[in-house]
Design a protein around this motif. Structure first.
Motif, short mmCIF file in Angstrom:
data_model
loop_
_atom_site.label_atom_id
_atom_site.label_comp_id
_atom_site.label_asym_id
_atom_site.label_seq_id
_atom_site.Cartn_x
_atom_site.Cartn_y
_atom_site.Cartn_z
N ALA A 13 0.82 -1.22 0.00
CA ALA A 13 0.00 0.00 0.00
C ALA A 13 0.85 1.27 0.00
N SER A 14 2.13 1.12 0.35
CA SER A 14 2.99 2.32 0.29
C SER A 14 3.50 2.54 -1.13
N GLY A 16 2.90 2.52 -5.59
CA GLY A 16 2.04 3.22 -6.54
C GLY A 16 0.66 2.60 -6.68
N GLY A 61 5.87 -3.48 7.92
CA GLY A 61 6.65 -4.69 8.15
C GLY A 61 6.99 -5.38 6.86
N ASP A 62 7.70 -6.48 7.02
CA ASP A 62 8.16 -7.24 5.86
C ASP A 62 7.19 -8.39 5.61
N ALA A 90 2.11 -6.07 -3.07
CA ALA A 90 3.55 -5.91 -2.83
C ALA A 90 4.34 -6.70 -3.86
N ILE A 139 -2.20 -9.17 -7.79
CA ILE A 139 -1.68 -8.35 -8.90
C ILE A 139 -0.48 -9.08 -9.49
N TYR A 154 11.75 -12.18 -12.34
CA TYR A 154 10.44 -11.52 -12.17
C TYR A 154 9.36 -12.34 -12.88
N PRO A 184 -1.23 -6.39 -15.20
CA PRO A 184 -0.96 -5.16 -15.94
C PRO A 184 0.34 -5.21 -16.73
N GLY A 185 0.38 -4.40 -17.80
CA GLY A 185 1.65 -4.03 -18.42
C GLY A 185 2.15 -2.81 -17.65
N GLY A 186 2.84 -1.92 -18.33
CA GLY A 186 3.44 -0.78 -17.63
C GLY A 186 2.44 0.13 -16.94
N PRO A 190 6.69 4.12 -9.01
CA PRO A 190 8.15 4.13 -8.81
C PRO A 190 8.83 2.92 -9.46
N MET A 191 8.13 1.76 -9.46
CA MET A 191 8.73 0.55 -10.04
C MET A 191 9.03 0.73 -11.52
N1 LIG Z 1 4.27 -0.70 -12.17
C1 LIG Z 1 4.14 -1.56 -13.14
O1 LIG Z 1 4.42 -1.25 -14.32
C2 LIG Z 1 3.61 -2.92 -12.88
C3 LIG Z 1 3.23 -3.72 -13.96
C4 LIG Z 1 2.74 -5.00 -13.73
C5 LIG Z 1 2.64 -5.48 -12.45
N2 LIG Z 1 3.01 -4.70 -11.41
C6 LIG Z 1 2.88 -5.27 -10.06
O2 LIG Z 1 2.06 -4.44 -9.28
C7 LIG Z 1 2.45 -4.54 -7.90
C8 LIG Z 1 2.65 -3.14 -7.35
O3 LIG Z 1 3.69 -2.52 -8.10
P1 LIG Z 1 3.98 -0.95 -8.06
O4 LIG Z 1 4.31 -0.54 -9.43
O5 LIG Z 1 2.93 -0.26 -7.30
O6 LIG Z 1 5.35 -0.98 -7.25
P2 LIG Z 1 5.97 0.02 -6.19
O7 LIG Z 1 5.39 1.38 -6.34
O8 LIG Z 1 7.43 -0.17 -6.28
O9 LIG Z 1 5.44 -0.59 -4.79
C9 LIG Z 1 5.89 -1.83 -4.33
C10 LIG Z 1 5.29 -2.07 -2.98
O10 LIG Z 1 5.77 -3.30 -2.47
C11 LIG Z 1 6.20 -3.09 -1.13
N3 LIG Z 1 7.25 -4.00 -0.73
C12 LIG Z 1 8.42 -4.26 -1.36
N4 LIG Z 1 9.13 -5.15 -0.65
C13 LIG Z 1 8.40 -5.46 0.44
C14 LIG Z 1 8.57 -6.31 1.55
N5 LIG Z 1 9.65 -7.10 1.67
N6 LIG Z 1 7.60 -6.37 2.49
C15 LIG Z 1 6.50 -5.59 2.39
N7 LIG Z 1 6.27 -4.77 1.36
C16 LIG Z 1 7.21 -4.71 0.40
C17 LIG Z 1 6.71 -1.66 -1.13
O11 LIG Z 1 6.76 -1.20 0.20
P3 LIG Z 1 7.91 -0.17 0.71
O12 LIG Z 1 8.16 0.76 -0.44
O13 LIG Z 1 7.26 0.50 1.87
O14 LIG Z 1 9.06 -1.01 1.02
C18 LIG Z 1 5.65 -0.99 -1.96
O15 LIG Z 1 4.52 -0.72 -1.16
C19 LIG Z 1 3.73 -5.39 -7.88
O16 LIG Z 1 3.39 -6.70 -7.53
C20 LIG Z 1 4.21 -5.34 -9.32
O17 LIG Z 1 4.94 -6.49 -9.67
C21 LIG Z 1 3.49 -3.43 -11.58
#
Ligand SMILES: NC(=O)c1ccc[n+]([C@@H]2O[C@H](COP(=O)([O-])OP(=O)(O)OC[C@H]3O[C@@H](n4cnc5c(N)ncnc54)[C@H](OP(=O)(O)O)[C@@H]3O)[C@@H](O)[C@H]2O)c1
Length: 241
Positions: A13-14, A16, A61-62, A90, A139, A154, A184-186, A190-191
């Motif tokens: 939840a922290s 995107g 937490g983790d 996450a 997700i 990945y 999702p795609g892109g 932050p990721m």
């Molecule tokens: N963005 C994309 O283009 C995209 C595309 C397809 C799928 N996805 C998937 O969508 C999901 C969310 O991605 P996002 O783009 O929103 O990524 P993001 O902004 O980088 O957020 C990742 C989240 O995962 C948490 N996290 C990472 N390691 C952790 C741990 N060990 N324990 C607990 N929390 C942890 C982070 O928490 P902290 O920051 O607080 O550590 C953050 O809240 C992911 O599963 C990603 O694979 C993303």
């Protein structure tokens, strides 16, 4: 259906997508246990969500830690009296040549993207069984279906997440527990900013788009028509590719 007062756990939840999901659920007046590792980010999000009329408990937490996962379920039940929805957001991505991925890299990615949601679902199931609208939304990613180069670990983790979700869906659907995937795609978070700095917000989906899809699953919860998975691609990508 009316989701007001129902309870969700949202991991990541922290991040995107997770924060957009939290805000969307808050607009449905859902109680939430939100997680990530950054308490300051979770607290800000929690204040925003509470402003929308939701009750939110921030737990930093983790999520790869089994005791922490258990505490999330326990907190949901103790604070809100039930658990109805689990949304596993996450995740981490890593762009690396296949030969450069170490066992540590592989384990870190698999532990967070596949093992943590697997066992969070397992821990949550006894409580979800008590709910009349139990829903799990995992997700995944477009890489759960494709084999893009330099994303082997990945891709392995997202194939694993999709694979166990399909099995679980078939194990529990007769108990009225739904398991959905969003792939999702892109998405502009932050990721993706790290992995694909060449992509600008107008070329990719937005976190709110993914949150709207999660809300669509919830809106459809009582319907006879069930959508198992929604695959989403960014607007710059060719359709059905
Ligand atoms: N963005 C994309 O283009 C995209 C595309 C397809 C799928 N996805 C998937 O969508 C999901 C969310 O991605 P996002 O783009 O929103 O990524 P993001 O902004 O980088 O957020 C990742 C989240 O995962 C948490 N996290 C990472 N390691 C952790 C741990 N060990 N324990 C607990 N929390 C942890 C982070 O928490 P902290 O920051 O607080 O550590 C953050 O809240 C992911 O599963 C990603 O694979 C993303």
């Amino acid at each position: 259906m009316n989701w007001k007062g129902k309870t969700a756990i949202v991991t990541g939840a922290s991040g995107g997508i997770g924060s957009a999901v939290c805000e969307k659920l808050a607009s449905l007046q859902m109680n939430q246990v939100i997680t990530g590792r950054k308490m300051d980010v979770l607290e800000k999000l929690s204040a925003k969500a509470c402003g929308l009329g939701a009750e939110v408990m921030a737990c930093a937490g983790d999520v790869t830690d089994s005791a922490f996962r258990k505490s999330l379920v326990q907190n949901a039940v103790e604070r809100f009296g039930s658990l109805d929805v689990v949304i596993n957001c996450a995740g981490i991505a890593q762009n690396q040549h296949f030969e450069e991925v170490t066992e540590e890299d592989y384990d870190r990615i698999m532990n967070l993207n596949a093992k943590a949601p697997y066992f969070l679902c397992q821990t949550a199931l006894p409580e979800l069984r008590k709910s009349s609208c139990a829903t799990i939304i995992n997700i995944t990613s477009v890489v759960a279906h494709k084999g893009y180069p330099f994303q082997s670990a990945y891709a392995a983790s997202k194939h694993a997440l999709a694979g166990f979700s399909k099995s679980l869906a078939n194990e529990v659907y007769k108990e009225n527990i739904r398991v959905h995937l969003i792939s999702p795609g892109g998405v502009y978070t932050p990721m993706v900013a790290l992995a694909r700095p060449d992509l600008t917000p107008d070329m990719v989906s937005l976190p709110e788009d993914i949150a709207n899809i999660a809300a669509f699953y919830l809106e459809m919860r009582d319907a006879n028509a069930i959508v198992d998975e929604i695959q989403v691609h960014r607007s710059g990508k060719e359709p059905f590719a």
